[in-house]
Write a protein that holds these residues in place. Structure first.
Motif, PDB file in Angstrom:
ATOM      1  N   ASP A  19       0.823  -1.202   0.000  1.00 60.49           N
ATOM      2  CA  ASP A  19       0.000   0.000   0.000  1.00 60.49           C
ATOM      3  C   ASP A  19       0.863   1.262   0.000  1.00 60.49           C
ATOM      4  OD1 ASP A  19      -2.253  -1.677   0.180  1.00 60.49           O
ATOM      5  OD2 ASP A  19      -2.068  -1.756   2.354  1.00 60.49           O
ATOM      6  N   GLY A  20       2.099   1.150  -0.426  1.00 58.31           N
ATOM      7  CA  GLY A  20       3.023   2.277  -0.446  1.00 58.31           C
ATOM      8  C   GLY A  20       4.418   1.784  -0.783  1.00 58.31           C
ATOM      9  N   PRO A  21       5.431   2.585  -0.475  1.00 52.64           N
ATOM     10  CA  PRO A  21       6.806   2.201  -0.791  1.00 52.64           C
ATOM     11  C   PRO A  21       7.318   1.095   0.137  1.00 52.64           C
ATOM     12  CG  PRO A  21       6.788   4.266   0.413  1.00 52.64           C
ATOM     13  CD  PRO A  21       5.345   3.915   0.139  1.00 52.64           C
ATOM     14  N   PHE A  22       8.408   0.468  -0.245  1.00 50.65           N
ATOM     15  CA  PHE A  22       9.014  -0.617   0.526  1.00 50.65           C
ATOM     16  C   PHE A  22       9.849  -0.009   1.654  1.00 50.65           C
ATOM     17  CE2 PHE A  22      11.739  -4.266   1.415  1.00 50.65           C
ATOM     18  CZ  PHE A  22      10.846  -5.314   1.320  1.00 50.65           C
ATOM     19  N   VAL A  23       9.147   0.490   2.669  1.00 48.77           N
ATOM     20  CA  VAL A  23       9.787   1.111   3.836  1.00 48.77           C
ATOM     21  C   VAL A  23       9.036   0.671   5.087  1.00 48.77           C
ATOM     22  CG1 VAL A  23      10.598   3.140   2.540  1.00 48.77           C
ATOM     23  CG2 VAL A  23       8.384   3.214   3.698  1.00 48.77           C
ATOM     24  N   ALA A  24       9.702   0.790   6.233  1.00 49.75           N
ATOM     25  CA  ALA A  24       9.074   0.433   7.507  1.00 49.75           C
ATOM     26  C   ALA A  24       7.770   1.205   7.673  1.00 49.75           C
ATOM     27  CB  ALA A  24      10.024   0.725   8.655  1.00 49.75           C
ATOM     28  N   GLY A  25       6.747   0.503   8.123  1.00 48.35           N
ATOM     29  CA  GLY A  25       5.440   1.104   8.350  1.00 48.35           C
ATOM     30  C   GLY A  25       4.438   0.853   7.236  1.00 48.35           C
ATOM     31  N   THR A  26       4.921   0.482   6.057  1.00 47.50           N
ATOM     32  CA  THR A  26       4.023   0.220   4.941  1.00 47.50           C
ATOM     33  C   THR A  26       3.301  -1.111   5.161  1.00 47.50           C
ATOM     34  OG1 THR A  26       5.405   1.459   3.402  1.00 47.50           O
ATOM     35  CG2 THR A  26       3.890  -0.118   2.429  1.00 47.50           C
ATOM     36  N   THR A  27       2.012  -1.125   4.849  1.00 49.56           N
ATOM     37  CA  THR A  27       1.228  -2.343   4.960  1.00 49.56           C
ATOM     38  C   THR A  27       1.021  -2.947   3.576  1.00 49.56           C
ATOM     39  OG1 THR A  27      -0.845  -1.104   4.804  1.00 49.56           O
ATOM     40  CG2 THR A  27       0.002  -1.544   7.029  1.00 49.56           C
ATOM     41  N   GLY A  28       0.614  -4.187   3.580  1.00 50.53           N
ATOM     42  CA  GLY A  28       0.357  -4.867   2.323  1.00 50.53           C
ATOM     43  C   GLY A  28      -0.443  -6.123   2.553  1.00 50.53           C
ATOM     44  N   THR A  29      -0.627  -6.872   1.475  1.00 51.77           N
ATOM     45  CA  THR A  29      -1.373  -8.123   1.516  1.00 51.77           C
ATOM     46  C   THR A  29      -0.600  -9.184   0.745  1.00 51.77           C
ATOM     47  OG1 THR A  29      -3.444  -6.892   1.563  1.00 51.77           O
ATOM     48  CG2 THR A  29      -3.589  -9.205   1.000  1.00 51.77           C
ATOM     49  N   MET A  30      -0.493 -10.349   1.347  1.00 50.23           N
ATOM     50  CA  MET A  30       0.171 -11.484   0.716  1.00 50.23           C
ATOM     51  C   MET A  30      -0.847 -12.610   0.594  1.00 50.23           C
ATOM     52  SD  MET A  30       3.424 -13.668   2.121  1.00 50.23           S
ATOM     53  CE  MET A  30       4.308 -12.151   2.373  1.00 50.23           C
ATOM     54  N   ARG A  31      -0.873 -13.233  -0.581  1.00 51.30           N
ATOM     55  CA  ARG A  31      -1.774 -14.364  -0.764  1.00 51.30           C
ATOM     56  C   ARG A  31      -0.956 -15.631  -0.960  1.00 51.30           C
ATOM     57  NH1 ARG A  31      -5.427 -14.674  -5.682  1.00 51.30           N
ATOM     58  NH2 ARG A  31      -4.890 -16.833  -5.926  1.00 51.30           N
ATOM     59  N   PRO A  32      -0.860 -16.449   0.104  1.00 52.90           N
ATOM     60  CA  PRO A  32      -0.172 -17.732  -0.033  1.00 52.90           C
ATOM     61  C   PRO A  32      -0.996 -18.703  -0.872  1.00 52.90           C
ATOM     62  CG  PRO A  32      -0.325 -17.049   2.272  1.00 52.90           C
ATOM     63  CD  PRO A  32      -1.238 -16.169   1.474  1.00 52.90           C
ATOM     64  N   GLU A  33      -0.331 -19.639  -1.491  1.00 56.02           N
ATOM     65  CA  GLU A  33      -0.983 -20.671  -2.297  1.00 56.02           C
ATOM     66  C   GLU A  33      -2.046 -21.386  -1.464  1.00 56.02           C
ATOM     67  OE1 GLU A  33      -1.718 -22.561  -5.707  1.00 56.02           O
ATOM     68  OE2 GLU A  33       0.152 -21.436  -5.595  1.00 56.02           O
ATOM     69  N   GLY A  34      -3.282 -21.431  -1.980  1.00 58.49           N
ATOM     70  CA  GLY A  34      -4.356 -22.155  -1.341  1.00 58.49           C
ATOM     71  C   GLY A  34      -4.929 -21.517  -0.086  1.00 58.49           C
TER      72      GLY A  34
END
Length: 150
Positions: free
Chosen positions: A49-64
């Motif tokens: 949800d932003g740059p690759f810096v501390a504090g940025t959030t995101g979402t990862m979708r693992p297989e299955g």
């Protein structure tokens, strides 16, 4: 005398040394999360949800699995990063990724998983090995694709 609170934890760490890849080349792959599925076959997609810096959030979708939210808690170019996924009232999954330049050239890549929290004693021994079983293969694939970075 100090009293330390005991937080249940499960942990695993794996390192490899690659002679022909620099920390900067590996960092280029770490910081480009859209390419993570190229080297980690257990991941379908990663968005930030932003740059690759501390504090940025995101979402990862693992297989299955359903997508999991995560937060970058540390990001130091050419040295490594840490991300955390919190499962409320159960555990925190902390993924630590470290890079170290080798004196003769090349890079030591270390990936570590720490599972801590009130349910870590029960969940860690079951969940941890499932998550980390592909660390060696993913790290070898990371080194290979990082070597293709100019």
């Amino acid at each position: 005398m100090s009293i330390a609170s005991e937080v249940p934890m499960w942990e695993y760490e794996h390192s490899i040394e690659v002679a022909d890849v620099t920390p900067a080349q590996v960092w280029a792959r770490y910081s480009d999360t859209a390419t993570w599925p190229e080297w980690d076959k257990g991941i379908v997609s990663v968005t930030l949800d932003g740059p690759f810096v501390a504090g940025t959030t995101g979402t990862m979708r693992p297989e299955g699995q359903d997508p999991l939210p995560f937060t970058l808690t540390e990001a130091v170019p050419d040295q490594g990063f840490t991300d955390e996924t919190v499962i409320p009232d159960a555990v925190t999954l902390r993924f630590v990724h470290r890079l170290a330049a080798l004196s003769g050239g090349g890079t030591r890549i270390t990936h570590r998983l720490e599972i801590e929290g009130p349910a870590a004693a029960g969940m860690g021994p079951e969940l941890g090995p499932q998550i980390t079983e592909d660390f060696p293969d993913a790290m070898q694939a990371l080194a290979k694709v990082a070597g293709q970075v100019g």
